[in-house]
Write a protein that holds these residues in place. Structure first.
Motif, PDB file in Angstrom:
ATOM      1  N   GLN A  66       5.921  -6.026  11.330  1.00  0.00           N
ATOM      2  CA  GLN A  66       6.298  -5.393  10.062  1.00  0.00           C
ATOM      3  C   GLN A  66       5.135  -5.410   9.077  1.00  0.00           C
ATOM      4  OE1 GLN A  66      10.181  -6.503   8.403  1.00  0.00           O
ATOM      5  NE2 GLN A  66      10.629  -7.622  10.296  1.00  0.00           N
ATOM      6  N   TYR A  67       4.407  -6.533   9.044  1.00  0.00           N
ATOM      7  CA  TYR A  67       3.278  -6.657   8.131  1.00  0.00           C
ATOM      8  C   TYR A  67       2.167  -5.674   8.491  1.00  0.00           C
ATOM      9  CZ  TYR A  67      -0.774  -8.777   5.828  1.00  0.00           C
ATOM     10  OH  TYR A  67      -1.901  -8.978   5.080  1.00  0.00           O
ATOM     11  N   GLY A  68       1.852  -5.578   9.763  1.00  0.00           N
ATOM     12  CA  GLY A  68       0.825  -4.635  10.196  1.00  0.00           C
ATOM     13  C   GLY A  68       1.209  -3.198   9.903  1.00  0.00           C
ATOM     14  N   ARG A  69       2.470  -2.863  10.138  1.00  0.00           N
ATOM     15  CA  ARG A  69       2.936  -1.511   9.846  1.00  0.00           C
ATOM     16  C   ARG A  69       2.854  -1.204   8.356  1.00  0.00           C
ATOM     17  NH1 ARG A  69       7.464  -1.611  12.760  1.00  0.00           N
ATOM     18  NH2 ARG A  69       8.695  -2.511  11.068  1.00  0.00           N
ATOM     19  N   PHE A  70       3.193  -2.199   7.549  1.00  0.00           N
ATOM     20  CA  PHE A  70       3.125  -2.022   6.098  1.00  0.00           C
ATOM     21  C   PHE A  70       1.692  -1.769   5.640  1.00  0.00           C
ATOM     22  CE2 PHE A  70       2.279  -4.439   2.113  1.00  0.00           C
ATOM     23  CZ  PHE A  70       2.855  -3.532   1.223  1.00  0.00           C
ATOM     24  N   LEU A  71       0.728  -2.546   6.176  1.00  0.00           N
ATOM     25  CA  LEU A  71      -0.665  -2.370   5.777  1.00  0.00           C
ATOM     26  C   LEU A  71      -1.211  -1.020   6.216  1.00  0.00           C
ATOM     27  CD1 LEU A  71      -2.300  -5.870   6.456  1.00  0.00           C
ATOM     28  CD2 LEU A  71      -1.614  -4.877   4.267  1.00  0.00           C
ATOM     29  N   VAL A  72      -0.899  -0.607   7.451  1.00  0.00           N
ATOM     30  CA  VAL A  72      -1.382   0.686   7.945  1.00  0.00           C
ATOM     31  C   VAL A  72      -0.841   1.819   7.091  1.00  0.00           C
ATOM     32  CG1 VAL A  72      -1.293   2.305   9.882  1.00  0.00           C
ATOM     33  CG2 VAL A  72      -1.732  -0.124  10.301  1.00  0.00           C
ATOM     34  N   VAL A  75      -2.584   1.862   3.591  1.00  0.00           N
ATOM     35  CA  VAL A  75      -3.930   2.430   3.631  1.00  0.00           C
ATOM     36  C   VAL A  75      -3.874   3.951   3.641  1.00  0.00           C
ATOM     37  CG1 VAL A  75      -5.991   2.666   5.074  1.00  0.00           C
ATOM     38  CG2 VAL A  75      -4.979   0.413   4.711  1.00  0.00           C
ATOM     39  N   GLN A  76      -2.842   4.509   4.265  1.00  0.00           N
ATOM     40  CA  GLN A  76      -2.671   5.957   4.331  1.00  0.00           C
ATOM     41  C   GLN A  76      -1.894   6.512   3.131  1.00  0.00           C
ATOM     42  OE1 GLN A  76      -0.760   6.679   8.098  1.00  0.00           O
ATOM     43  NE2 GLN A  76      -2.455   5.845   9.301  1.00  0.00           N
ATOM     44  N   PHE A  77      -1.675   5.643   2.123  1.00  0.00           N
ATOM     45  CA  PHE A  77      -0.918   6.020   0.922  1.00  0.00           C
ATOM     46  C   PHE A  77       0.520   6.437   1.251  1.00  0.00           C
ATOM     47  CE2 PHE A  77      -5.389   6.842  -0.081  1.00  0.00           C
ATOM     48  CZ  PHE A  77      -5.544   6.029  -1.199  1.00  0.00           C
ATOM     49  N   ASP A  78       1.018   5.916   2.357  1.00  0.00           N
ATOM     50  CA  ASP A  78       2.407   6.130   2.729  1.00  0.00           C
ATOM     51  C   ASP A  78       3.168   4.871   2.349  1.00  0.00           C
ATOM     52  OD1 ASP A  78       4.857   6.696   3.764  1.00  0.00           O
ATOM     53  OD2 ASP A  78       4.212   6.801   5.863  1.00  0.00           O
ATOM     54  N   VAL A 325       0.450  -0.239  -7.057  1.00  0.00           N
ATOM     55  CA  VAL A 325      -0.123   0.688  -8.043  1.00  0.00           C
ATOM     56  C   VAL A 325      -0.584  -0.074  -9.278  1.00  0.00           C
ATOM     57  CG1 VAL A 325       0.453   2.553  -9.645  1.00  0.00           C
ATOM     58  CG2 VAL A 325       1.104   2.733  -7.249  1.00  0.00           C
ATOM     59  N   PHE A 326       0.223  -1.036  -9.729  1.00  0.00           N
ATOM     60  CA  PHE A 326      -0.188  -1.868 -10.867  1.00  0.00           C
ATOM     61  C   PHE A 326      -1.499  -2.591 -10.562  1.00  0.00           C
ATOM     62  CE2 PHE A 326       4.198  -2.102 -12.879  1.00  0.00           C
ATOM     63  CZ  PHE A 326       3.777  -1.559 -14.072  1.00  0.00           C
ATOM     64  N   ALA A 327      -1.584  -3.178  -9.364  1.00  0.00           N
ATOM     65  CA  ALA A 327      -2.799  -3.909  -8.988  1.00  0.00           C
ATOM     66  C   ALA A 327      -4.000  -2.971  -8.912  1.00  0.00           C
ATOM     67  CB  ALA A 327      -2.586  -4.602  -7.643  1.00  0.00           C
ATOM     68  N   PHE A 328      -3.803  -1.790  -8.353  1.00  0.00           N
ATOM     69  CA  PHE A 328      -4.892  -0.827  -8.234  1.00  0.00           C
ATOM     70  C   PHE A 328      -5.386  -0.390  -9.606  1.00  0.00           C
ATOM     71  CE2 PHE A 328      -6.382   3.609  -7.622  1.00  0.00           C
ATOM     72  CZ  PHE A 328      -7.450   3.340  -6.782  1.00  0.00           C
ATOM     73  N   LEU A 329      -4.459  -0.120 -10.516  1.00  0.00           N
ATOM     74  CA  LEU A 329      -4.841   0.292 -11.864  1.00  0.00           C
ATOM     75  C   LEU A 329      -5.571  -0.832 -12.594  1.00  0.00           C
ATOM     76  CD1 LEU A 329      -1.653   2.232 -13.027  1.00  0.00           C
ATOM     77  CD2 LEU A 329      -3.881   3.191 -12.458  1.00  0.00           C
ATOM     78  N   PHE A 330      -5.089  -2.050 -12.425  1.00  0.00           N
ATOM     79  CA  PHE A 330      -5.716  -3.180 -13.107  1.00  0.00           C
ATOM     80  C   PHE A 330      -7.146  -3.371 -12.637  1.00  0.00           C
ATOM     81  CE2 PHE A 330      -6.465  -7.494 -14.481  1.00  0.00           C
ATOM     82  CZ  PHE A 330      -5.712  -7.603 -15.637  1.00  0.00           C
ATOM     83  N   THR A 331      -7.376  -3.258 -11.336  1.00  0.00           N
ATOM     84  CA  THR A 331      -8.737  -3.419 -10.819  1.00  0.00           C
ATOM     85  C   THR A 331      -9.625  -2.248 -11.248  1.00  0.00           C
ATOM     86  OG1 THR A 331      -7.954  -2.439  -8.729  1.00  0.00           O
ATOM     87  CG2 THR A 331      -8.103  -4.836  -8.842  1.00  0.00           C
ATOM     88  N   LEU A 332      -9.061  -1.052 -11.324  1.00  0.00           N
ATOM     89  CA  LEU A 332      -9.847   0.087 -11.797  1.00  0.00           C
ATOM     90  C   LEU A 332     -10.239  -0.084 -13.261  1.00  0.00           C
ATOM     91  CD1 LEU A 332      -8.321   3.350 -10.265  1.00  0.00           C
ATOM     92  CD2 LEU A 332     -10.476   2.229  -9.714  1.00  0.00           C
ATOM     93  N   VAL A 333      -9.310  -0.612 -14.052  1.00  0.00           N
ATOM     94  CA  VAL A 333      -9.619  -0.861 -15.463  1.00  0.00           C
ATOM     95  C   VAL A 333     -10.746  -1.877 -15.583  1.00  0.00           C
ATOM     96  CG1 VAL A 333      -8.714  -1.878 -17.586  1.00  0.00           C
ATOM     97  CG2 VAL A 333      -7.353  -0.216 -16.334  1.00  0.00           C
ATOM     98  N   ASN A 334     -10.691  -2.925 -14.773  1.00  0.00           N
ATOM     99  CA  ASN A 334     -11.767  -3.921 -14.809  1.00  0.00           C
ATOM    100  C   ASN A 334     -13.104  -3.310 -14.425  1.00  0.00           C
ATOM    101  OD1 ASN A 334     -10.184  -6.072 -15.627  1.00  0.00           O
ATOM    102  ND2 ASN A 334      -9.665  -6.685 -13.550  1.00  0.00           N
ATOM    103  N   LEU A 335     -13.081  -2.393 -13.452  1.00  0.00           N
ATOM    104  CA  LEU A 335     -14.311  -1.696 -13.082  1.00  0.00           C
ATOM    105  C   LEU A 335     -14.797  -0.833 -14.241  1.00  0.00           C
ATOM    106  CD1 LEU A 335     -16.439  -0.739 -11.035  1.00  0.00           C
ATOM    107  CD2 LEU A 335     -14.800   1.008 -10.284  1.00  0.00           C
ATOM    108  N   GLY A 336     -13.858  -0.134 -14.889  1.00  0.00           N
ATOM    109  CA  GLY A 336     -14.232   0.693 -16.027  1.00  0.00           C
ATOM    110  C   GLY A 336     -14.790  -0.112 -17.184  1.00  0.00           C
ATOM    111  N   VAL A 337     -14.350  -1.367 -17.305  1.00  0.00           N
ATOM    112  CA  VAL A 337     -14.867  -2.234 -18.356  1.00  0.00           C
ATOM    113  C   VAL A 337     -16.259  -2.748 -18.006  1.00  0.00           C
ATOM    114  CG1 VAL A 337     -14.549  -4.483 -19.445  1.00  0.00           C
ATOM    115  CG2 VAL A 337     -12.632  -2.919 -19.257  1.00  0.00           C
TER     116      VAL A 337
END
Length: 349
Positions: A66-72, A75-78, A325-337
């Motif tokens: 289940q974990y492997g399927r979730f990660l795959v 990654v494909q934004f599914d 999505v929250f985590a992705f946005l937070f890391t992008l904001v840190n990059l933007g900073v």
């Protein structure tokens, strides 16, 4: 200037961060009580039907499968499909519709915090130990201390119920205006449609009536989260400015006959902004999370409200997708900073 190598390195750091968040979310949901198959089938469904849904969803597979399927899939934004909130609707579609609502609220709240926090911090530092400084510090401390679930109803009571200046909830007067979504940001969409109406029929204030309605609905919720942001930025700006104006190069510039205001803006502000920019970036990420309470108080159905609802009904795909999505946005904001931070640090050397 910031090198391409620096930006690429920061982007690569997103991978382990998102991997860690995905792993943590998956583990927490696996350990949480409740059965997603039961939530889908309903409480009165037979055990046989529940087991059939478990087989269809792969919930009977080993945990590592289940974990492997979730990660795959991630990654494909599914991100899977919703179990209960919008049954069989792709989580990606739900998030695309909800995310702009929270982003717009956080952006306006952060804008209010920056426009008020930086000037207040500068004034407080320049007027150190005066009545102005004391009032500013008390206001900043109050803004940090007052929780949103209390300040939100308070501003509604004052500005909507008592004074009647602003609406209490929603994003626009839905009974008067039917808005076609272009960007998902309602103030931007209504402004664009106002421009289109102006081009088609000539300028008229009525063309921007929907825009004014959207702005009026945005003022109270944005101000509610903006007050907290303003308080934190103001305190950081004050302490940073106090440290800068005591430096030797500031005294040297003043000794050469340069005016106090010119010295402050030309030499002091740029260096004082370096730590403040970091706080602004971190605070924006916090505003995305803090929007949960604000959206609930003001009846704005953004991604924060979606997350709470998904947790309550056990809609695991929506929970996983929203947190990622929250985590992705937070890391992008840190990059933007990091980029403007490095630019300021480079030019201040």
């Amino acid at each position: 200037m910031v090198s391409t190598r620096f930006i690429a390195k920061r982007l690569l750091l997103l991978i382990p961060v998102l991997f860690g968040v995905a792993t943590l979310v998956f583990a927490i949901l696996q350990l949480s009580p409740g059965n997603p198959a039961r939530a889908i089938a309903g409480q009165r469904a037979s055990e046989e039907f529940v087991r059939q849904i478990e087989r269809e969803l792969g919930l009977n597979d080993p945990i590592w499968v289940q974990y492997g399927r979730f990660l795959v899939d991630a990654v494909q934004f599914d991100l899977g499909s919703s179990y209960t909130i919008q049954r069989d609707t792709p989580v990606r579609t739900i998030l695309v519709n909800k995310l702009p609502i929270t982003l717009e609220l956080a952006l306006y709240g952060q804008l209010i915090g920056i426009l008020l926090g930086i000037p207040f911090g500068i004034i407080s530092a320049v007027k150190q130990d005066t009545i102005t400084d004391h009032l500013t510090r008390v206001g900043a401390l109050s803004g940090i201390s007052i929780p949103i679930f209390w300040s939100g109803p308070l501003v509604i009571l004052l500005f909507a119920q008592i004074l009647g200046w602003l609406p209490t909830s929603g994003r626009i007067d839905a009974q008067r205006f039917a808005i076609e979504s272009i960007t998902g940001l309602i103030t931007v969409d209504t402004f664009i449609q106002g421009i289109q109406a102006t081009i088609a029929s000539g300028f008229a204030v009525s063309n921007f009536a929907a825009f004014f309605s959207a702005v009026s609905h945005m003022i109270l919720p944005a101000a509610t989260i903006g007050i907290y942001s303003m308080a934190l930025i103001s305190r950081m700006m004050r302490s940073s400015m106090l440290e800068v104006i005591r430096q030797d190069y500031i005294r040297t510039a003043r000794a050469k006959g340069q005016g106090a205001k010119i010295t402050l803006m030309k030499h002091g502000l740029r260096n004082a902004l370096i730590p403040v920019i970091t706080v602004i970036g971190i605070q924006f990420g916090s505003l995305l999370g803090g929007a949960v309470l604000t959206e609930t108080v003001f009846g704005i159905g953004g991604i924060g409200t979606l997350l709470v609802e998904a947790i309550n009904v056990g809609d695991y795909p929506v929970v996983q997708g929203t947190v990622l999505v929250f985590a992705f946005l937070f890391t992008l904001v840190n990059l933007g900073v990091d980029i403007p931070y490095s630019c300021l640090l480079y030019t201040s050397l």
